[in-house]
Enzyme design. Structure first.
Site, PDB file in Angstrom:
ATOM      1  N   TYR A  20     -43.003  36.555 -16.813  1.00  0.00           N
ATOM      2  CA  TYR A  20     -42.855  35.999 -18.158  1.00  0.00           C
ATOM      3  C   TYR A  20     -43.449  36.925 -19.223  1.00  0.00           C
ATOM      4  CZ  TYR A  20     -41.227  31.672 -16.055  1.00  0.00           C
ATOM      5  OH  TYR A  20     -40.497  30.752 -15.368  1.00  0.00           O
ATOM      6  N   TYR A 148     -42.774  21.426 -12.503  1.00  0.00           N
ATOM      7  CA  TYR A 148     -42.440  22.836 -12.267  1.00  0.00           C
ATOM      8  C   TYR A 148     -42.100  23.010 -10.798  1.00  0.00           C
ATOM      9  CZ  TYR A 148     -42.455  27.814 -11.707  1.00  0.00           C
ATOM     10  OH  TYR A 148     -42.056  29.092 -11.401  1.00  0.00           O
ATOM     11  N   ASP A 249     -42.941  18.218  -3.738  1.00  0.00           N
ATOM     12  CA  ASP A 249     -43.208  19.645  -3.851  1.00  0.00           C
ATOM     13  C   ASP A 249     -44.721  19.844  -3.847  1.00  0.00           C
ATOM     14  OD1 ASP A 249     -43.706  22.195  -4.681  1.00  0.00           O
ATOM     15  OD2 ASP A 249     -42.226  22.222  -6.283  1.00  0.00           O
ATOM     16  N   LYS A 278     -47.212  28.848  -1.466  1.00  0.00           N
ATOM     17  CA  LYS A 278     -48.431  29.404  -2.065  1.00  0.00           C
ATOM     18  C   LYS A 278     -49.575  29.669  -1.078  1.00  0.00           C
ATOM     19  CE  LYS A 278     -47.888  28.830  -6.961  1.00  0.00           C
ATOM     20  NZ  LYS A 278     -46.755  28.036  -7.417  1.00  0.00           N
TER      21      LYS A 278
HETATM   22  C1  LIG Z   1     -45.388  28.108  -7.673  1.00  0.00           C
HETATM   23  C2  LIG Z   1     -44.604  26.891  -7.458  1.00  0.00           C
HETATM   24  C3  LIG Z   1     -43.258  26.946  -7.056  1.00  0.00           C
HETATM   25  C4  LIG Z   1     -42.514  28.242  -6.881  1.00  0.00           C
HETATM   26  O1  LIG Z   1     -43.026  29.030  -5.876  1.00  0.00           O
HETATM   27  P1  LIG Z   1     -42.722  30.608  -5.855  1.00  0.00           P
HETATM   28  O2  LIG Z   1     -43.368  31.078  -4.598  1.00  0.00           O
HETATM   29  O3  LIG Z   1     -43.341  31.162  -7.099  1.00  0.00           O
HETATM   30  O4  LIG Z   1     -41.250  30.762  -5.845  1.00  0.00           O
HETATM   31  C5  LIG Z   1     -42.607  25.755  -6.855  1.00  0.00           C
HETATM   32  N1  LIG Z   1     -43.232  24.569  -7.021  1.00  0.00           N
HETATM   33  C6  LIG Z   1     -44.527  24.478  -7.396  1.00  0.00           C
HETATM   34  C7  LIG Z   1     -45.161  23.143  -7.549  1.00  0.00           C
HETATM   35  C8  LIG Z   1     -45.250  25.632  -7.651  1.00  0.00           C
HETATM   36  O5  LIG Z   1     -46.529  25.541  -8.057  1.00  0.00           O
END
Ligand SMILES: *Cc1c(COP(=O)(O)O)cnc(C)c1O
Length: 429
Positions: A20, A148, A249, A278
């Site tokens: 970004y 997100y 997620d 992550k």
């Molecule tokens: C960071 C993140 C993603 C995306 O993961 P990347 O490895 O950056 O593609 C998706 N969902 C959540 C909640 C995140 O924090």
């Protein structure tokens, strides 16, 4: 590689995209030579206390000997081999562990290469499941604002529409259904009207819904919103009642960060589909996974396609899987829960920032501390201030927040908090 070779910042500025970041007027980048435990070392000699765990990922700190050993041993044995028609111990051992530590209904594991991709896979699973059940109209997603879920297109289509500039991609992004972001705060009263509104949206749209997708308890990059566990519980009930799959997620919240191994445990629920990423490899390399139930997995294979239509080149990468196994073993062997509780207690001192008029709210949960300001921060300015204090904190928007490695000492937390306090006091933003 020679640690003393200078890092060419001019080349970087002229040629390399950072996350970004403008190509015309890029924010400064700081040249890092190496890391150790919870320290990041700059080429210019400073050592920084890490407040970010490299975006939620470096749970055990950097260069943990057990992770380094796992990586070097696996690299010398087999860095990568294709996953089509082949399997190997790192993948099998990792998936065994994942099935074991995630909520019981999740039994089938898809290994993917990044968080965003695991979200793509989750969405595909949901769509393919309903297709294979003959429900062709169930092809939309519902989600909450302020979410997100990643930067690829399907993931982006369920991110907060304003934050991720949906208007810019109009005609290109699938259009989904958004409910308001959960408002009732974690640990406080749940507002009933909010749940009624949620139910009404389910009533209205369930025929077209494949799944509801949300980050459980903590909405992360969309605003660091800590919401009520009762909301999540209600969401599970509504998904069951209206035949909608629930995708959680946990890419940011997973692996203890909120004080539970997975944040959905705060509401004592399990999703139909779970995304993790992550911290999965302890921050050493990119790997993610999408887990689902027997019902969804077998349902997909009953369909016309018979298979899930996805298979990345680096699926089940042995190097990443072996590192993830070592990271999960470390979690088991260390008192992560005790550490997260300790960090939570140490972070309560952040609340003294509430005395400033510029501060809207301070909130903490697990090993996450957030100071929300009334105004957007000047990232370049505040980051320079933090570097001078020997701290690595990278705010976004109106949020100054920390989610340090679990090994961080109370003294280092105190320094991070002092730095944030002084930055606000001295208007260094
Ligand atoms: C960071 C993140 C993603 C995306 O993961 P990347 O490895 O950056 O593609 C998706 N969902 C959540 C909640 C995140 O924090």
């Amino acid at each position: 590689m020679n640690k003393n070779q200078p890092i060419d910042l001019n080349f970087d500025k002229a040629h390399i995209w950072h996350p970004y970041t403008s190509m015309i007027d890029p924010l400064p980048v700081y040249p890092v030579t190496h890391t150790d435990k919870n320290r990041i070392f700059l080429e210019t000699g400073e050592s920084l206390i890490d407040g970010m765990a490299s975006w939620w990922s470096a749970l055990h700190g950097y260069n943990h000997p057990k992770l380094v050993k796992a990586m070097t041993e696996q690299a010398s044995q087999m860095s990568h081999v294709m996953f089509g028609g082949i399997t190997h111990a790192p993948a099998v051992n990792l998936c065994k562990k994942l099935v074991e530590i995630t909520p019981e209904p999740l039994q089938r594991v898809f290994l993917a290469d990044s968080g965003s991709v695991s979200v793509e896979v989750a969405i595909k699973m949901a769509l393919q499941y309903w297709l294979s059940q003959g429900h062709h109209s169930k092809n939309k997603l519902m989600t909450a604002k302020k979410g997100y879920h990643g930067d690829t297109f399907a993931a982006m289509s369920v991110c907060d529409p304003v934050n991720s500039m949906h208007s810019m991609y109009q005609g290109f992004l699938p259009e989904h259904i958004f409910v308001d972001a959960p408002k009732s705060k974690f640990g406080e009263e749940q507002n009933d009207a909010e749940l009624v509104a949620l139910e009404n949206t389910f009533k209205q749209h369930h025929n077209e819904l494949a799944a509801f997708i949300i980050e459980p308890i903590v909405q992360n990059a969309g605003g660091m919103n800590f919401y009520n566990a009762k909301y999540l519980k209600k969401l599970r009930e509504l998904c069951d009642e209206y035949d909608v799959l629930l995708i959680l997620d946990e890419i940011a919240t997973g692996f203890g960060r909120t004080g539970k191994m997975f944040a959905c445990e705060h509401a004592d629920i399990a999703p139909d589909i779970l995304c993790i990423g992550k911290a999965l490899t302890g921050g050493c390399m990119t790997l993610s996974a999408t887990l689902t139930t027997d019902k969804v997995a077998l349902g997909i294979s009953q369909g016309e396609a018979k298979v899930l239509m996805h298979g990345p080149t680096f699926m089940g990468n042995p190097l990443a899987c072996a590192t993830a196994v070592a990271s999960l073993e470390l979690l088991e062997d260390t008192d992560w829960h005790g550490n997260v509780t300790r960090l939570y207690n140490a972070m309560q001192d952040l609340h003294r920032c509430e005395s400033f008029e510029a501060v809207k709210e301070v909130r903490t949960l697990g090993a996450i501390g957030v100071v929300e300001l009334l105004d957007v921060v000047d990232v370049a300015k505040i980051q320079k201030f933090f570097i001078e204090k020997g701290l690595w904190i990278r705010p976004f928007g109106k949020l100054i927040y920390i989610m340090p490695p679990y090994i961080t000492s109370n003294e280092d937390i105190a320094q991070l908090i002092d730095g944030i306090y002084q930055a606000i006091e001295q208007k260094a933003y």
